[in-house]
Design an enzyme around this catalytic site. Structure first.
Site, PDB file in Angstrom:
ATOM      1  N   ARG A  57       0.841  -1.211   0.000  1.00 44.57           N
ATOM      2  CA  ARG A  57       0.000   0.000   0.000  1.00 44.57           C
ATOM      3  C   ARG A  57       0.871   1.255   0.000  1.00 44.57           C
ATOM      4  O   ARG A  57       0.550   2.248  -0.669  1.00 44.57           O
ATOM      5  CB  ARG A  57      -0.937  -0.023   1.211  1.00 44.57           C
ATOM      6  CG  ARG A  57      -1.976  -1.150   1.118  1.00 44.57           C
ATOM      7  CD  ARG A  57      -2.887  -1.174   2.297  1.00 44.57           C
ATOM      8  NE  ARG A  57      -3.684   0.049   2.392  1.00 44.57           N
ATOM      9  CZ  ARG A  57      -4.346   0.388   3.494  1.00 44.57           C
ATOM     10  NH1 ARG A  57      -4.289  -0.378   4.569  1.00 44.57           N
ATOM     11  NH2 ARG A  57      -5.039   1.511   3.540  1.00 44.57           N
ATOM     12  N   ASN A  88      -8.356   8.048   6.693  1.00 46.70           N
ATOM     13  CA  ASN A  88      -7.385   7.561   5.723  1.00 46.70           C
ATOM     14  C   ASN A  88      -5.966   7.599   6.284  1.00 46.70           C
ATOM     15  O   ASN A  88      -5.602   8.527   7.005  1.00 46.70           O
ATOM     16  CB  ASN A  88      -7.461   8.381   4.434  1.00 46.70           C
ATOM     17  CG  ASN A  88      -8.827   8.238   3.790  1.00 46.70           C
ATOM     18  OD1 ASN A  88      -9.587   7.338   4.129  1.00 46.70           O
ATOM     19  ND2 ASN A  88      -9.138   9.136   2.871  1.00 46.70           N
ATOM     20  N   VAL A  89      -5.185   6.590   5.914  1.00 45.25           N
ATOM     21  CA  VAL A  89      -3.785   6.545   6.353  1.00 45.25           C
ATOM     22  C   VAL A  89      -2.859   7.104   5.263  1.00 45.25           C
ATOM     23  O   VAL A  89      -1.666   7.186   5.467  1.00 45.25           O
ATOM     24  CB  VAL A  89      -3.393   5.097   6.725  1.00 45.25           C
ATOM     25  CG1 VAL A  89      -4.197   4.617   7.943  1.00 45.25           C
ATOM     26  CG2 VAL A  89      -3.552   4.131   5.559  1.00 45.25           C
ATOM     27  N   HIS A 105      -6.730   6.938  12.122  1.00 44.29           N
ATOM     28  CA  HIS A 105      -6.330   5.525  12.021  1.00 44.29           C
ATOM     29  C   HIS A 105      -4.859   5.344  11.672  1.00 44.29           C
ATOM     30  O   HIS A 105      -4.437   4.278  11.199  1.00 44.29           O
ATOM     31  CB  HIS A 105      -7.223   4.808  10.990  1.00 44.29           C
ATOM     32  CG  HIS A 105      -8.656   4.773  11.397  1.00 44.29           C
ATOM     33  ND1 HIS A 105      -9.686   4.575  10.505  1.00 44.29           N
ATOM     34  CD2 HIS A 105      -9.254   4.944  12.607  1.00 44.29           C
ATOM     35  CE1 HIS A 105     -10.844   4.611  11.163  1.00 44.29           C
ATOM     36  NE2 HIS A 105     -10.616   4.827  12.426  1.00 44.29           N
TER      37      HIS A 105
HETATM   38  N1  APR Z   1     -15.860   9.465  -4.091  1.00 38.91           N
HETATM   39  C1  APR Z   1     -16.569   9.558  -2.912  1.00 38.91           C
HETATM   40  N2  APR Z   1     -16.995   8.463  -2.219  1.00 38.91           N
HETATM   41  C2  APR Z   1     -16.715   7.254  -2.741  1.00 38.91           C
HETATM   42  C3  APR Z   1     -16.008   7.087  -3.970  1.00 38.91           C
HETATM   43  C4  APR Z   1     -15.569   8.275  -4.644  1.00 38.91           C
HETATM   44  N3  APR Z   1     -14.866   8.236  -5.774  1.00 38.91           N
HETATM   45  N4  APR Z   1     -15.879   5.745  -4.217  1.00 38.91           N
HETATM   46  C5  APR Z   1     -16.499   5.102  -3.171  1.00 38.91           C
HETATM   47  N5  APR Z   1     -17.008   6.008  -2.303  1.00 38.91           N
HETATM   48  C6  APR Z   1     -17.691   5.773  -1.025  1.00 38.91           C
HETATM   49  C7  APR Z   1     -18.485   4.479  -0.918  1.00 38.91           C
HETATM   50  O1  APR Z   1     -19.803   4.637  -1.401  1.00 38.91           O
HETATM   51  C8  APR Z   1     -18.451   4.228   0.594  1.00 38.91           C
HETATM   52  O2  APR Z   1     -19.511   4.907   1.252  1.00 38.91           O
HETATM   53  O3  APR Z   1     -16.686   5.674  -0.044  1.00 38.91           O
HETATM   54  C9  APR Z   1     -17.121   4.840   1.027  1.00 38.91           C
HETATM   55  C10 APR Z   1     -16.004   3.839   1.314  1.00 38.91           C
HETATM   56  O4  APR Z   1     -16.347   3.113   2.461  1.00 38.91           O
HETATM   57  P1  APR Z   1     -15.304   2.077   3.121  1.00 38.91           P
HETATM   58  O5  APR Z   1     -14.671   1.285   2.063  1.00 38.91           O
HETATM   59  O6  APR Z   1     -16.060   1.383   4.198  1.00 38.91           O
HETATM   60  O7  APR Z   1     -14.160   3.015   3.721  1.00 38.91           O
HETATM   61  P2  APR Z   1     -14.145   3.854   5.093  1.00 38.91           P
HETATM   62  O8  APR Z   1     -15.499   4.320   5.474  1.00 38.91           O
HETATM   63  O9  APR Z   1     -13.084   4.866   4.958  1.00 38.91           O
HETATM   64  O10 APR Z   1     -13.660   2.720   6.139  1.00 38.91           O
HETATM   65  C11 APR Z   1     -13.485   3.085   7.477  1.00 38.91           C
HETATM   66  O11 APR Z   1     -12.531   0.970   8.007  1.00 38.91           O
HETATM   67  O12 APR Z   1     -11.258  -0.691   7.207  1.00 38.91           O
HETATM   68  C12 APR Z   1     -11.272   0.317   8.099  1.00 38.91           C
HETATM   69  O13 APR Z   1      -9.501   1.554   9.034  1.00 38.91           O
HETATM   70  C13 APR Z   1     -10.192   1.336   7.846  1.00 38.91           C
HETATM   71  O14 APR Z   1     -10.333   3.747   7.890  1.00 38.91           O
HETATM   72  C14 APR Z   1     -10.983   2.581   7.455  1.00 38.91           C
HETATM   73  C15 APR Z   1     -12.321   2.364   8.103  1.00 38.91           C
END
Ligand code: APR
Length: 229
Positions: A57, A88-89, A105
């Site tokens: 990553r 985000n990291v 995180h």
């Molecule tokens: N622009 C905006 N939003 C987007 C895009 C984009 N291009 N692509 C996807 N998304 C949205 C998705 O619809 C979803 O709601 O981003 C979100 C991603 O969600 P996750 O994958 O669950 O990520 P996140 O919420 O950051 O996860 C939280 O979980 O795994 C752990 O530590 C990790 O910080 C992370 C935490």
């Protein structure tokens, strides 16, 4: 006086830069088992596997650039007193020019001691390997908050959200606590803009959804914010 605007961002913020999200189709947690790469137990069991996961990553992070969404957020500082609270990291908010970024995180570009959590080092290369030691002679680990570990920056984040005049939630599924609970600390009546192609649930009054990806969504957000100035 500039209004206080807080951005709570997640993996979707960096998707258009080429970094995968976690829970979307083809996301990281579809490819990897969380318990094998992102927990203290995984580190005890197989530190090489964990180091390899984060090295990949980190290598990718060195190859990508902030996207229009990151740049738009940085630009907001011209008109607002902006705090970015990110799950985000990656360091794309900082590389886009955002001045106040709080990482809940951890940070991929840093490593820390396994005997003293306050010994944190900035990495200038993507590879962190077994045998890379801290000044106290302990193995270095990724400076990441793994599942089951405390999110020590939450009290700071709560104070920031409590003081916000405007909250913007971008690219997070709000599936992971305590970060997801931050939306509940806004003062009553504070407008909350949610930028996401999906519709993550926010149980607060005054929620405005901009169902777009970050790049386009931040552009539309700027239009909405002009009405509040
Ligand atoms: N622009 C905006 N939003 C987007 C895009 C984009 N291009 N692509 C996807 N998304 C949205 C998705 O619809 C979803 O709601 O981003 C979100 C991603 O969600 P996750 O994958 O669950 O990520 P996140 O919420 O950051 O996860 C939280 O979980 O795994 C752990 O530590 C990790 O910080 C992370 C935490």
């Amino acid at each position: 006086m500039k209004k206080k605007l807080t951005v709570l961002s997640g993996a979707g913020m960096s998707q258009e830069s080429g970094l995968k999200t976690f829970r979307d189709m083809g996301g990281l947690w579809e490819q990897y088992d969380v318990t094998e790469v992102a927990s203290p137990e995984a580190w005890e069991r197989d530190p090489s596997l964990v180091l390899r996961f984060y090295n990949q990553r980190r290598k990718q992070l060195f190859e990508v650039e902030p996207n229009a969404g990151h740049l738009g957020i940085a630009e907001l500082e011209q008109r607002f007193d902006v705090d970015v609270v990110t799950q985000n990291v990656d360091n794309l908010h900082e590389r886009a020019g955002s001045s106040h970024v709080l990482h809940l995180h951890g940070e991929l570009i840093k490593a820390r001691s396994t005997v003293d959590p306050f010994l944190v080092y900035e990495l200038d290369h993507w590879a962190l390997d077994l045998g890379d030691l801290c000044e106290k002679g302990s193995q270095l680990r990724p400076h990441i908050v793994w599942f089951g570990e405390a999110v020590t920056e939450i009290p700071k984040a709560v104070r920031i959200v409590e003081q916000a005049d405007i909250l913007v939630v971008i690219g997070t599924s709000l599936a992971v606590y305590p970060a997801a609970g931050l939306v509940n600390y806004v003062q009553k009546g504070t407008p909350i803009f949610v930028v996401d192609p999906g519709k993550p649930a926010v149980h607060q009054p005054n929620v405005f959804y901009i169902q777009e990806k970050a790049g386009k969504g931040v552009e539309l957000l700027l239009e909405e914010l002009k009405k509040l100035m």
